[in-house]
Design a protein around this motif. Sequence first.
Motif, PDB file in Angstrom:
ATOM      1  N   LYS A  68       0.825  -1.206   0.000  1.00  0.00           N
ATOM      2  CA  LYS A  68       0.000   0.000   0.000  1.00  0.00           C
ATOM      3  C   LYS A  68       0.864   1.262   0.000  1.00  0.00           C
ATOM      4  N   THR A  69       1.875   1.288   0.846  1.00  0.00           N
ATOM      5  CA  THR A  69       2.757   2.460   0.922  1.00  0.00           C
ATOM      6  C   THR A  69       3.453   2.708  -0.417  1.00  0.00           C
ATOM      7  N   VAL A  70       4.058   1.652  -0.961  1.00  0.00           N
ATOM      8  CA  VAL A  70       4.770   1.793  -2.228  1.00  0.00           C
ATOM      9  C   VAL A  70       3.795   2.129  -3.357  1.00  0.00           C
ATOM     10  N   GLY A  71       2.718   1.357  -3.431  1.00  0.00           N
ATOM     11  CA  GLY A  71       1.764   1.533  -4.527  1.00  0.00           C
ATOM     12  C   GLY A  71       1.117   2.902  -4.565  1.00  0.00           C
ATOM     13  N   MET A  72       0.599   3.353  -3.420  1.00  0.00           N
ATOM     14  CA  MET A  72      -0.077   4.659  -3.362  1.00  0.00           C
ATOM     15  C   MET A  72       0.897   5.788  -3.706  1.00  0.00           C
ATOM     16  N   THR A  73       2.133   5.674  -3.225  1.00  0.00           N
ATOM     17  CA  THR A  73       3.119   6.728  -3.484  1.00  0.00           C
ATOM     18  C   THR A  73       3.507   6.762  -4.958  1.00  0.00           C
ATOM     19  N   LEU A  74       3.682   5.592  -5.566  1.00  0.00           N
ATOM     20  CA  LEU A  74       4.024   5.557  -6.998  1.00  0.00           C
ATOM     21  C   LEU A  74       2.891   6.140  -7.835  1.00  0.00           C
ATOM     22  N   THR A  88      -0.305   0.089  -9.229  1.00  0.00           N
ATOM     23  CA  THR A  88      -1.287  -0.996  -9.175  1.00  0.00           C
ATOM     24  C   THR A  88      -0.604  -2.337  -8.919  1.00  0.00           C
ATOM     25  N   LEU A  89       0.541  -2.542  -9.531  1.00  0.00           N
ATOM     26  CA  LEU A  89       1.300  -3.784  -9.329  1.00  0.00           C
ATOM     27  C   LEU A  89       1.573  -4.012  -7.841  1.00  0.00           C
ATOM     28  N   PHE A  90       2.086  -2.975  -7.172  1.00  0.00           N
ATOM     29  CA  PHE A  90       2.419  -3.101  -5.745  1.00  0.00           C
ATOM     30  C   PHE A  90       1.171  -3.127  -4.860  1.00  0.00           C
ATOM     31  N   LEU A  91       0.169  -2.340  -5.205  1.00  0.00           N
ATOM     32  CA  LEU A  91      -1.063  -2.321  -4.409  1.00  0.00           C
ATOM     33  C   LEU A  91      -1.736  -3.692  -4.396  1.00  0.00           C
ATOM     34  N   ARG A  92      -1.930  -4.271  -5.579  1.00  0.00           N
ATOM     35  CA  ARG A  92      -2.595  -5.575  -5.665  1.00  0.00           C
ATOM     36  C   ARG A  92      -1.724  -6.670  -5.049  1.00  0.00           C
ATOM     37  N   PHE A  93      -0.417  -6.542  -5.216  1.00  0.00           N
ATOM     38  CA  PHE A  93       0.528  -7.482  -4.595  1.00  0.00           C
ATOM     39  C   PHE A  93       0.304  -7.497  -3.084  1.00  0.00           C
ATOM     40  N   LYS A 113       1.022 -12.488  -9.238  1.00  0.00           N
ATOM     41  CA  LYS A 113       0.031 -12.690 -10.303  1.00  0.00           C
ATOM     42  C   LYS A 113      -1.129 -11.710 -10.146  1.00  0.00           C
ATOM     43  N   ALA A 114      -1.554 -11.479  -8.915  1.00  0.00           N
ATOM     44  CA  ALA A 114      -2.642 -10.526  -8.669  1.00  0.00           C
ATOM     45  C   ALA A 114      -2.223  -9.114  -9.091  1.00  0.00           C
ATOM     46  N   GLY A 115      -0.972  -8.765  -8.787  1.00  0.00           N
ATOM     47  CA  GLY A 115      -0.456  -7.464  -9.200  1.00  0.00           C
ATOM     48  C   GLY A 115      -0.431  -7.315 -10.709  1.00  0.00           C
ATOM     49  N   ILE A 116       0.011  -8.373 -11.383  1.00  0.00           N
ATOM     50  CA  ILE A 116       0.083  -8.355 -12.849  1.00  0.00           C
ATOM     51  C   ILE A 116      -1.319  -8.261 -13.446  1.00  0.00           C
ATOM     52  N   ASP A 117      -2.269  -9.017 -12.882  1.00  0.00           N
ATOM     53  CA  ASP A 117      -3.656  -8.950 -13.358  1.00  0.00           C
ATOM     54  C   ASP A 117      -4.195  -7.522 -13.230  1.00  0.00           C
ATOM     55  N   GLY A 118      -3.801  -6.844 -12.155  1.00  0.00           N
ATOM     56  CA  GLY A 118      -4.213  -5.454 -11.961  1.00  0.00           C
ATOM     57  C   GLY A 118      -3.640  -4.539 -13.029  1.00  0.00           C
ATOM     58  N   VAL A 119      -2.370  -4.761 -13.381  1.00  0.00           N
ATOM     59  CA  VAL A 119      -1.716  -3.967 -14.428  1.00  0.00           C
ATOM     60  C   VAL A 119      -2.407  -4.202 -15.773  1.00  0.00           C
ATOM     61  N   VAL A 120      -2.704  -5.461 -16.069  1.00  0.00           N
ATOM     62  CA  VAL A 120      -3.372  -5.806 -17.334  1.00  0.00           C
ATOM     63  C   VAL A 120      -4.746  -5.145 -17.402  1.00  0.00           C
ATOM     64  N   MET A 132       5.169  -3.076 -20.387  1.00  0.00           N
ATOM     65  CA  MET A 132       5.722  -3.798 -19.245  1.00  0.00           C
ATOM     66  C   MET A 132       5.087  -5.181 -19.071  1.00  0.00           C
ATOM     67  N   VAL A 133       3.879  -5.362 -19.611  1.00  0.00           N
ATOM     68  CA  VAL A 133       3.204  -6.661 -19.536  1.00  0.00           C
ATOM     69  C   VAL A 133       4.034  -7.745 -20.239  1.00  0.00           C
ATOM     70  N   ASP A 134       4.770  -7.341 -21.275  1.00  0.00           N
ATOM     71  CA  ASP A 134       5.617  -8.298 -22.001  1.00  0.00           C
ATOM     72  C   ASP A 134       6.744  -8.853 -21.134  1.00  0.00           C
ATOM     73  N   VAL A 135       7.053  -8.183 -20.041  1.00  0.00           N
ATOM     74  CA  VAL A 135       8.057  -8.674 -19.093  1.00  0.00           C
ATOM     75  C   VAL A 135       7.384  -9.335 -17.891  1.00  0.00           C
ATOM     76  N   LEU A 136       6.305  -8.728 -17.413  1.00  0.00           N
ATOM     77  CA  LEU A 136       5.640  -9.243 -16.214  1.00  0.00           C
ATOM     78  C   LEU A 136       5.151 -10.683 -16.369  1.00  0.00           C
ATOM     79  N   LEU A 137       4.501 -10.985 -17.476  1.00  0.00           N
ATOM     80  CA  LEU A 137       3.940 -12.331 -17.655  1.00  0.00           C
ATOM     81  C   LEU A 137       5.012 -13.424 -17.755  1.00  0.00           C
ATOM     82  N   PRO A 138       6.047 -13.261 -18.604  1.00  0.00           N
ATOM     83  CA  PRO A 138       7.099 -14.280 -18.644  1.00  0.00           C
ATOM     84  C   PRO A 138       7.874 -14.394 -17.322  1.00  0.00           C
ATOM     85  N   ALA A 139       8.042 -13.283 -16.629  1.00  0.00           N
ATOM     86  CA  ALA A 139       8.756 -13.311 -15.342  1.00  0.00           C
ATOM     87  C   ALA A 139       7.971 -14.143 -14.332  1.00  0.00           C
TER      88      ALA A 139
END
Length: 211
Positions: A68-74, A88-93, A113-120, A132-139
Amino acid sequence: MTQTLDLATLTAWFTNFTAVVNEKRQYLTDLDAEIGDADHGSNMARGTQAALEKLTAEPPSSVAAFGKTVGMTLVSTVGGASGPLFGTLFLRFGVTAGDVTELDGAAFAAALKAGIDGVVARGKAELGDKTMVDVLLPAHEAFAAAIAAGDDFAAALAATAQAAQQASEATVPLLAKKGRASYLGERSVGHLDPGSASTAILFETLAATVK
């Protein structure tokens, strides 16, 4: 063998991520100058620094609080599309990880995965859109496969970082279909996506922190 990630490690990861983003600020901005607004490096450096200061001033008591701290600040400080997406990545994470102080491999994979789904969902991008999705999914795929095969965190994250780096480089020949770069059409081909580069740094710094 490292089998869990605790809050101290997560905070150290974000500290290292901030340092490397700042170090590569000009590089990321130069990438963005080719197909974007020429501000990705400066925006990310500003946002990560602000988030790190918040983490330092008020150390989180749980992974949820860290996210929450990282996500809201970003979201509020990065600007452009990257702020809401990385935020969103950090918030959902954090929300998915919950009120815990450490994560095992399966829990980290689920939170990621939840963070990535949020980004998508937020960016409406899919694999092959040159984002960035092209990196998040394979990672995520590399991490989940390594954990399923019985690897510890250090080995799994080394594989993840390698997959992220390769996936970022694979954005070069792609035609951008989302974001500022998509306005360029065919001219976006032949350039590395800056968001994919900073996302690769995210996984590289995590692997280095745990190692």
